[in-house]
Design a protein around this motif. Structure first.
Motif, short mmCIF file in Angstrom:
data_model
loop_
_atom_site.label_atom_id
_atom_site.label_comp_id
_atom_site.label_asym_id
_atom_site.label_seq_id
_atom_site.Cartn_x
_atom_site.Cartn_y
_atom_site.Cartn_z
N LYS A 105 -17.32 -1.51 34.86
CA LYS A 105 -17.16 -1.72 33.41
C LYS A 105 -15.93 -0.93 32.96
N LYS A 106 -14.94 -1.66 32.45
CA LYS A 106 -13.70 -1.01 32.05
C LYS A 106 -13.88 -0.36 30.66
N PRO A 107 -13.15 0.72 30.39
CA PRO A 107 -13.20 1.32 29.06
C PRO A 107 -12.59 0.39 28.02
N ALA A 108 -12.96 0.59 26.77
CA ALA A 108 -12.41 -0.24 25.70
C ALA A 108 -10.97 0.13 25.38
N VAL A 109 -10.63 1.42 25.57
CA VAL A 109 -9.30 1.87 25.16
C VAL A 109 -8.85 3.05 26.01
N LEU A 110 -7.55 3.10 26.27
CA LEU A 110 -6.90 4.26 26.87
C LEU A 110 -5.96 4.85 25.83
N ILE A 111 -6.21 6.10 25.46
CA ILE A 111 -5.31 6.83 24.58
C ILE A 111 -4.43 7.69 25.47
N ASN A 112 -3.14 7.37 25.53
CA ASN A 112 -2.24 8.09 26.43
C ASN A 112 -1.26 8.94 25.62
N ALA A 113 -1.19 10.22 25.95
CA ALA A 113 -0.25 11.09 25.26
C ALA A 113 1.18 10.65 25.52
N SER A 114 2.03 10.90 24.54
CA SER A 114 3.46 10.62 24.64
C SER A 114 4.15 11.62 23.73
N ALA A 115 5.42 11.42 23.42
CA ALA A 115 6.12 12.40 22.60
C ALA A 115 7.28 11.76 21.85
N VAL A 116 7.62 12.34 20.70
CA VAL A 116 8.75 11.82 19.91
C VAL A 116 10.07 12.05 20.63
N GLY A 117 10.02 12.83 21.73
CA GLY A 117 11.22 13.03 22.52
C GLY A 117 11.73 11.75 23.15
N ILE A 118 10.97 10.68 23.05
CA ILE A 118 11.43 9.38 23.57
C ILE A 118 12.57 8.83 22.72
N PHE A 165 3.42 12.33 20.08
CA PHE A 165 3.23 13.57 19.33
C PHE A 165 4.56 14.18 18.93
N GLY A 166 4.58 14.72 17.71
CA GLY A 166 5.69 15.56 17.29
C GLY A 166 5.42 16.99 17.73
N VAL A 167 6.04 17.95 17.06
CA VAL A 167 5.80 19.37 17.35
C VAL A 167 4.42 19.72 16.79
N VAL A 168 3.46 19.97 17.67
CA VAL A 168 2.08 20.19 17.25
C VAL A 168 1.89 21.66 16.89
N SER A 199 9.97 17.10 13.45
CA SER A 199 8.88 16.19 13.10
C SER A 199 7.60 16.84 13.61
N TRP A 200 6.94 17.56 12.73
CA TRP A 200 5.81 18.42 13.08
C TRP A 200 4.49 17.73 12.71
N VAL A 201 3.38 18.29 13.18
CA VAL A 201 2.06 17.79 12.80
C VAL A 201 1.02 18.87 13.08
N HIS A 202 0.05 19.02 12.21
CA HIS A 202 -1.04 19.98 12.39
C HIS A 202 -1.97 19.46 13.48
N VAL A 203 -2.46 20.34 14.34
CA VAL A 203 -3.30 19.92 15.46
C VAL A 203 -4.58 19.23 14.97
N LYS A 204 -5.09 19.61 13.80
CA LYS A 204 -6.29 18.94 13.28
C LYS A 204 -6.00 17.47 12.99
#
Length: 301
Positions: A105-118, A165-168, A199-204
């Protein structure tokens, strides 16, 4: 839901783990040291070690979250360290895809980390998820290859989200610790030219955005996880000083940082103005949309 987190012992991973447990989900973390991280609330499954067969304990998982990889902030970017940063991300992603491929049974979704450094560094461009990606440095190429590796999960009809993700910002284990330290000793000031964007973001909000993407089936592909109000480095420093009631006066020259940090100095000397268009258009509400509000929640560390 049954949620599997690769990189669950890292800065963002621990916050995700706490959030999902508090919300009644079953959480499994993938780790090289299962005994160390196993607890009454969390199951820890060994992976990336010789002989490990994590798939045997992951049947029925609804969500996979991939945050695995050597930290960008750990150590100078020597040739060896850069290879570790790159290889750890590609190897972990390839192993996740192998695990998913053998699950009945495959998962419904994969959340993969990435970065604005792209996105290419710029003082003038405004980037959204629709912006062209033409990376021309180590970090950009690493992130692009990381996303391309995770895209292969689509062959199993798994919805895939690349969280750029930006600067967390957080209380521990984040870039904010190093940025705020000089101000505590009354030695804070502008880093580099001060004109570079953060380009920052709060960890919450990072954790809330991941949860939002899990539950919103319309969200797929690249998602910029940055607060809606990027800030220039000079203003960022002044806001730290304001919140800590410390002066902002002692500049840090670009040359000094290049000598001290080498290529890693690009993380603070260069930046991008990145907008979270997908999250905003889908109705996500940031708990900390302004830098002053975020820093008042986090400082003093």
């Amino acid at each position: 839901m049954k949620i599997v987190i690769a990189g669950g012992s890292g800065f963002i991973g621990e916050k995700c783990m706490e959030f999902f447990i508090q919300n009644g989900h079953e959480v499994i973390i993938l780790t090289r040291n299962a005994k160390k991280h196993r607890s009454e609330k969390v199951a820890a499954v060994e992976w990336l070690n010789e002989g490990a067969k994590p798939e045997q304990e992951l049947e029925g998982a609804d969500v996979f979250i991939n945050l695995a990889g050597v930290s960008l902030n750990a150590g100078r970017w020597s040739t060896h360290h850069k290879q570790q940063i790159y290889n750890s991300r590609i190897a972990a992603t390839n192993e996740l895809l192998r695990i998913i491929s053998v699950l009945s049974k495959k998962p419904a979704v994969l959340i993969n980390a990435s970065a604005v450094g792209i996105y290419t560094v710029s003082l003038t461009e405004r980037y959204t998820e629709k912006s062209a990606v033409v990376p021309n440095d180590f970090l950009g190429k690493t992130v692009q290859d990381w996303e391309n590796a995770s895209k292969r999960v689509k062959q199993y009809s798994v919805r895939t989200v690349f969280m750029r993700f930006g600067v967390v910002l957080g209380k521990e284990g984040s870039a904010l610790t190093q940025m705020a330290m000089p101000y505590k000793f009354f030695a804070g000031g502008t880093v580099g030219s001060g004109e570079q964007w953060i380009s920052w973001v709060h960890v919450k909000d990072v954790v809330r955005a991941i949860d939002f993407a899990i539950h919103n089936n319309r969200v797929q592909g690249p998602v910029n996880v940055t607060a809606p109000n990027p800030t220039k480095m000079k203003a960022f420093g002044k806001t730290i000083g304001l919140v800590l009631k410390r002066p902002h006066w002692l500049p840090v020259p670009s040359l000094a940082l290049k000598i001290a940090l080498g290529e890693k100095s690009k993380l603070v000397l260069q930046g991008q103005y990145v907008q979270p268009k997908v999250l905003e258009e889908e109705g996500f509400k940031f708990q900390f949309p302004t830098l002053e509000g975020a820093l008042k929640d986090l400082l003093p560390l």
